[in-house]
Design an enzyme around this catalytic site. Structure first.
Site, mmCIF file in Angstrom:
data_model
loop_
_atom_site.group_PDB
_atom_site.id
_atom_site.type_symbol
_atom_site.label_atom_id
_atom_site.label_comp_id
_atom_site.label_asym_id
_atom_site.label_seq_id
_atom_site.Cartn_x
_atom_site.Cartn_y
_atom_site.Cartn_z
ATOM 1 N N SER A 140 0.854 -1.198 0.000
ATOM 2 C CA SER A 140 0.000 0.000 0.000
ATOM 3 C C SER A 140 0.881 1.236 0.000
ATOM 4 O O SER A 140 2.085 1.151 0.296
ATOM 5 C CB SER A 140 -0.834 -0.020 1.293
ATOM 6 O OG SER A 140 -1.541 1.181 1.465
ATOM 7 N N TYR A 153 -1.430 -0.748 11.003
ATOM 8 C CA TYR A 153 -1.706 -1.097 9.592
ATOM 9 C C TYR A 153 -0.458 -0.826 8.745
ATOM 10 O O TYR A 153 -0.043 -1.670 7.943
ATOM 11 C CB TYR A 153 -2.904 -0.289 9.074
ATOM 12 C CG TYR A 153 -3.236 -0.589 7.612
ATOM 13 C CD1 TYR A 153 -3.778 -1.812 7.236
ATOM 14 C CD2 TYR A 153 -3.001 0.359 6.603
ATOM 15 C CE1 TYR A 153 -4.067 -2.090 5.897
ATOM 16 C CE2 TYR A 153 -3.290 0.092 5.269
ATOM 17 C CZ TYR A 153 -3.825 -1.137 4.925
ATOM 18 O OH TYR A 153 -4.111 -1.405 3.606
HETATM 19 P P1 NDP Z 1 -11.987 -5.447 0.661
HETATM 20 O O1 NDP Z 1 -12.395 -5.296 2.083
HETATM 21 O O2 NDP Z 1 -12.978 -5.176 -0.406
HETATM 22 O O3 NDP Z 1 -11.375 -6.902 0.416
HETATM 23 C C1 NDP Z 1 -10.629 -7.591 1.382
HETATM 24 C C2 NDP Z 1 -10.683 -9.056 1.058
HETATM 25 O O4 NDP Z 1 -9.889 -9.765 2.019
HETATM 26 C C3 NDP Z 1 -12.093 -9.622 1.123
HETATM 27 O O5 NDP Z 1 -12.320 -10.398 -0.015
HETATM 28 C C4 NDP Z 1 -12.067 -10.503 2.372
HETATM 29 O O6 NDP Z 1 -12.884 -11.647 2.155
HETATM 30 C C5 NDP Z 1 -10.607 -10.901 2.407
HETATM 31 N N1 NDP Z 1 -10.200 -11.383 3.731
HETATM 32 C C6 NDP Z 1 -10.237 -10.730 4.910
HETATM 33 N N2 NDP Z 1 -9.826 -11.546 5.908
HETATM 34 C C7 NDP Z 1 -9.518 -12.732 5.323
HETATM 35 C C8 NDP Z 1 -9.048 -13.975 5.800
HETATM 36 N N3 NDP Z 1 -8.794 -14.180 7.118
HETATM 37 N N4 NDP Z 1 -8.844 -14.984 4.922
HETATM 38 C C9 NDP Z 1 -9.094 -14.803 3.609
HETATM 39 N N5 NDP Z 1 -9.555 -13.661 3.080
HETATM 40 C C10 NDP Z 1 -9.758 -12.637 3.936
HETATM 41 O O7 NDP Z 1 -10.703 -4.506 0.494
HETATM 42 P P2 NDP Z 1 -9.691 -4.230 -0.712
HETATM 43 O O8 NDP Z 1 -10.088 -4.960 -1.924
HETATM 44 O O9 NDP Z 1 -9.487 -2.784 -0.760
HETATM 45 O O10 NDP Z 1 -8.353 -4.864 -0.098
HETATM 46 C C11 NDP Z 1 -7.533 -5.785 -0.766
HETATM 47 C C12 NDP Z 1 -6.082 -5.533 -0.386
HETATM 48 O O11 NDP Z 1 -5.658 -4.273 -0.890
HETATM 49 C C13 NDP Z 1 -5.809 -5.496 1.114
HETATM 50 O O12 NDP Z 1 -4.616 -6.202 1.374
HETATM 51 C C14 NDP Z 1 -5.633 -4.018 1.407
HETATM 52 O O13 NDP Z 1 -4.830 -3.793 2.535
HETATM 53 C C15 NDP Z 1 -4.973 -3.559 0.118
HETATM 54 N N6 NDP Z 1 -5.091 -2.116 -0.131
HETATM 55 C C16 NDP Z 1 -6.318 -1.525 -0.242
HETATM 56 C C17 NDP Z 1 -6.427 -0.157 -0.398
HETATM 57 C C18 NDP Z 1 -7.749 0.553 -0.456
HETATM 58 O O14 NDP Z 1 -7.767 1.795 -0.370
HETATM 59 N N7 NDP Z 1 -8.859 -0.132 -0.607
HETATM 60 C C19 NDP Z 1 -5.214 0.685 -0.494
HETATM 61 C C20 NDP Z 1 -3.990 -0.041 -0.383
HETATM 62 C C21 NDP Z 1 -3.933 -1.384 -0.214
HETATM 63 P P3 NDP Z 1 -13.755 -12.417 3.281
HETATM 64 O O15 NDP Z 1 -14.250 -11.385 4.238
HETATM 65 O O16 NDP Z 1 -14.837 -13.063 2.471
HETATM 66 O O17 NDP Z 1 -12.795 -13.411 3.868
#
Ligand code: NDP
Length: 246
Positions: A140, A153
């Site tokens: 990120s 974070y």
């Molecule tokens: P979302 O919340 O939309 O997606 C997060 C995903 O992670 C979900 O599909 C969730 O699925 C999954 N997840 C959470 N916990 C678990 C677990 N224990 N096992 C498996 N899957 C898990 O957020 P984003 O798409 O934005 O995030 C994706 C990545 O991008 C993250 O790593 C985030 O830190 C990074 N990121 C995002 C930014 C933003 O502004 N959005 C900026 C920079 C980085 P489920 O709950 O079904 O398990």
């Protein structure tokens, strides 16, 4: 270039993971999608199949090492190869350290760091043996810049930046495994929903007001990295909304 290749995407039930699964599948990859919400995976799998793509899905909690191993095993049994791993699953329950939200610190460390290690550990022997593979890690802007309320974070995302570089040094030259760290700024996804700190409501509202990136913008960046020819190791992509200053 990724036509027929096998890609695992963690956290594919929403946001960036969801968009990446669609983008990689559209480019011809077979996609294995994991997350905890199986109903969402099922709906995405149907969409991919309807578009003519090949998909595998299974419940995956990346904090459980055995589930990561079993997921990789199931993919190998089905397709006999794993070419790409997108370590995308992540949480961002921002809070000020003084609030002592210890459960949230633990969750971030378990998902954002240990989940990435377990998922990578589940595929690395296979990639090493066949002397090819591509690990894409979601770090990120918060893996480069630290802000108050983001100390834990940011620590998890700095860890991912360090881990990515360590992987590159250990594996790229010797075993042809490429490593990419993707570093998005604000992306319009469900990520802010994990914030429970009341004093950050304003932060969340402001983030909603800005013209954020879309999940598809990040999926395109990931596609660029994995579509690059084998001699090109795209190590980092830092991508912010034009309106983001931090
Ligand atoms: P979302 O919340 O939309 O997606 C997060 C995903 O992670 C979900 O599909 C969730 O699925 C999954 N997840 C959470 N916990 C678990 C677990 N224990 N096992 C498996 N899957 C898990 O957020 P984003 O798409 O934005 O995030 C994706 C990545 O991008 C993250 O790593 C985030 O830190 C990074 N990121 C995002 C930014 C933003 O502004 N959005 C900026 C920079 C980085 P489920 O709950 O079904 O398990």
């Amino acid at each position: 270039m990724i036509k027929g290749k096998v890609a695992i995407i963690t956290g594919a039930s929403s946001g960036i993971g969801y968009a990446t699964a669609l983008a990689l599948s559209k480019a011809g990859a077979k996609v294995a999608i994991g997350a905890r919400r199986v109903d969402k995976l099922e709906a995405l799998a149907k969409k991919i199949t309807d578009n003519g793509g090949e998909v595998f899905y299974q419940k995956l909690d990346v904090t459980q090492r055995l589930e990561c191993d079993n997921f990789a095993k199931a993919v190998l049994e089905k397709w006999n190869s794993i070419d790409i791993l997108v370590n995308n699953a992540g949480l961002m329950p921002l809070s000020f350290f003084k609030s002592l939200k210890v459960d949230e610190w633990d969750k971030m460390i378990d998902v954002n760091i240990k989940g990435v290690l377990y998922s990578t550990g589940a595929v690395i022997t296979h990639m090493k043996e066949k002397k090819s593979g591509h690990i894409v890690n979601l770090s990120s802007v918060a893996g480069r810049v630290v802000f108050a309320s983001g100390s834990v974070y940011c620590a998890t995302k700095f860890a991912i930046a360090a881990f990515s570089e360590g992987l590159r040094k250990e594996f790229s030259a010797r075993t042809n495994i490429r490593v990419t760290s993707i570093e998005p700024g604000v992306v319009d996804t469900e990520l802010n929903d994990t914030i429970t700190e009341d004093s950050l409501k304003g932060f969340v509202e402001n983030a909603k007001k800005m013209e954020a990136l879309h999940a598809e913008d990040i999926a395109n960046a990931i596609l660029y990295a994995v579509e690059s020819p084998p001699h090109v190791n795209v190590n980092e992509i830092l991508i912010r909304p034009t309106t983001q200053e931090l």
